[in-house]
Design an enzyme around this catalytic site. Structure first.
Site, PDB file in Angstrom:
ATOM      1  N   ARG A  51       0.949  -1.163  -0.055  1.00  0.00           N
ATOM      2  CA  ARG A  51      -0.145   0.010   0.061  1.00  0.00           C
ATOM      3  C   ARG A  51       0.928   1.019  -0.112  1.00  0.00           C
ATOM      4  O   ARG A  51       2.098   1.214   0.678  1.00  0.00           O
ATOM      5  CB  ARG A  51      -1.059  -0.031   1.376  1.00  0.00           C
ATOM      6  N   GLU A  82      -4.640   7.386  -4.941  1.00  0.00           N
ATOM      7  CA  GLU A  82      -4.947   6.769  -6.349  1.00  0.00           C
ATOM      8  C   GLU A  82      -6.155   7.066  -6.628  1.00  0.00           C
ATOM      9  O   GLU A  82      -7.256   6.816  -5.995  1.00  0.00           O
ATOM     10  CB  GLU A  82      -4.656   5.293  -6.145  1.00  0.00           C
ATOM     11  N   HIS A 140      -0.772   0.447  -9.869  1.00  0.00           N
ATOM     12  CA  HIS A 140      -1.493  -0.514  -8.787  1.00  0.00           C
ATOM     13  C   HIS A 140      -2.047  -1.553  -9.919  1.00  0.00           C
ATOM     14  O   HIS A 140      -3.043  -1.943  -9.847  1.00  0.00           O
ATOM     15  CB  HIS A 140      -2.750   0.243  -8.360  1.00  0.00           C
TER      16      HIS A 140
END
Length: 320
Positions: A235, A264, A285
């Site tokens: 993360r 994000e 991601h």
């Protein structure tokens, strides 16, 4: 027939997947690419089952969905769902687990190998025409490091950390594992500071919470070898982004590969998207996002819902 809704279907990239594990359930489905806060009340007002990846479900949303009985997070993380409110209202919540392990492991090694071999730099050099202009048969403009014989430090030794460790011997890497950040010590593991100082490559596989937020900051980065690489597919908030950017600019560590950012999608002033940071690879991601991984995710959502329809709850989160 019971009604079900997938609030943000596009987040799983459905175009190359089969949705049979959901569509074959005895449910009346509504699939929405995305759902705004303004659209949410109407879309959940009459449903018994909600699937949500990142669409937020707060206390008011849950309280105003009188038919709601079950929520399935289309991810391992479920901080977008007000679990306490769900518990209070007798609504069961499940998540999906371990579906992305092979994909994440592949991405970890892709990042560390790309950094070690200067893959991005050499690819860019070819595109610029540097190879065409070379007096030799090859370019040697960027120093390449072998990973064999180096030490891989793993922070977080759950399913993902163990899977990363399993591949390491094939690459000639020696594995060392971080102690639990909280709780009893485990024999054979290293305290975080010692792991940071002795690892050639550091990879992070811990959840983001109050204890792990900015775990790797200026002090921790200063403990690492100047030749070390940092890999973060966990993360974004685990790493202090301005501190990492500065460490790379000042060559206090040799490189970093990150698949996650604190915000994000990122903001324009995201610290790790500046154009003056050397030897940094940022991916959007996507470590989890192989086609096979996304299919396993969808199929596990189907398994979770099928269990609920059969009277049991699997992969439950929350108190009830």
């Amino acid at each position: 027939m019971k009604k079900a809704v997938f609030l943000d279907h596009s987040t799983v990239g459905p175009d190359d997947l089969t949705m049979a594990s959901l569509e074959d359930l005895p449910l009346s489905w509504a699939f929405y690419d995305a759902t705004s806060p303004a659209e949410l009340p109407e879309r959940i007002s009459e449903v018994e089952i909600i699937v949500s990846n990142k669409c937020k479900l707060n206390a008011d949303d849950i309280a105003n969905a009188p038919e709601l009985k079950y929520i399935c997070a289309a991810a391992t993380g479920f901080n977008h769902i007000d679990i306490e409110s769900a518990d209070t209202n007798g609504i069961a919540v499940s998540n999906v687990r371990n579906y992305g392990t092979p994909s994440v492991v592949q991405h970890v090694y892709a990042l560390l190998l790309a950094l070690s071999t200067k893959l991005m730099e050499y690819s860019a050099a070819v595109q610029r025409g540097d190879w065409h202009r070379s007096e030799n048969f090859c370019l040697l403009d960027y120093p390449i490091e072998e990973v064999a014989g180096k030490t891989l430090g793993i922070v977080g030794y759950g399913v993902l950390g163990q899977a990363v460790a399993k591949v390491a011997p094939a690459m000639g890497l020696e594995v060392q594992i971080c102690q639990h950040l909280h709780g009893d010590a485990v024999p054979g593991r290293l305290p975080l500071d010692e792991l940071l100082a002795s690892s050639d490559i550091l990879t992070l596989h811990i959840p983001l919470n109050k204890q792990t937020e900015n775990l790797i900051g200026e002090r921790e980065l200063s403990l690492m070898k100047k030749s070390a690489l940092l890999i973060n597919t966990g993360r974004g908030g685990i790493v202090d982004e301005p501190a990492l950017a500065d460490a790379l600019r000042q060559h206090n560590i040799a490189g970093a590969g990150v698949d996650v950012l604190a915000v994000e999608p990122p903001l324009d002033d995201s610290p790790l998207l500046a154009d003056d940071i050397p030897n940094l690879i940022v991916t959007p991601h996507t470590a989890w996002a192989s086609r096979q991984s996304r299919q396993r995710l969808v199929d596990q959502i189907g398994d979770n819902i099928n269990a609920f329809l059969s009277g049991s709850i699997v992969n439950r989160v929350g108190k009830i």
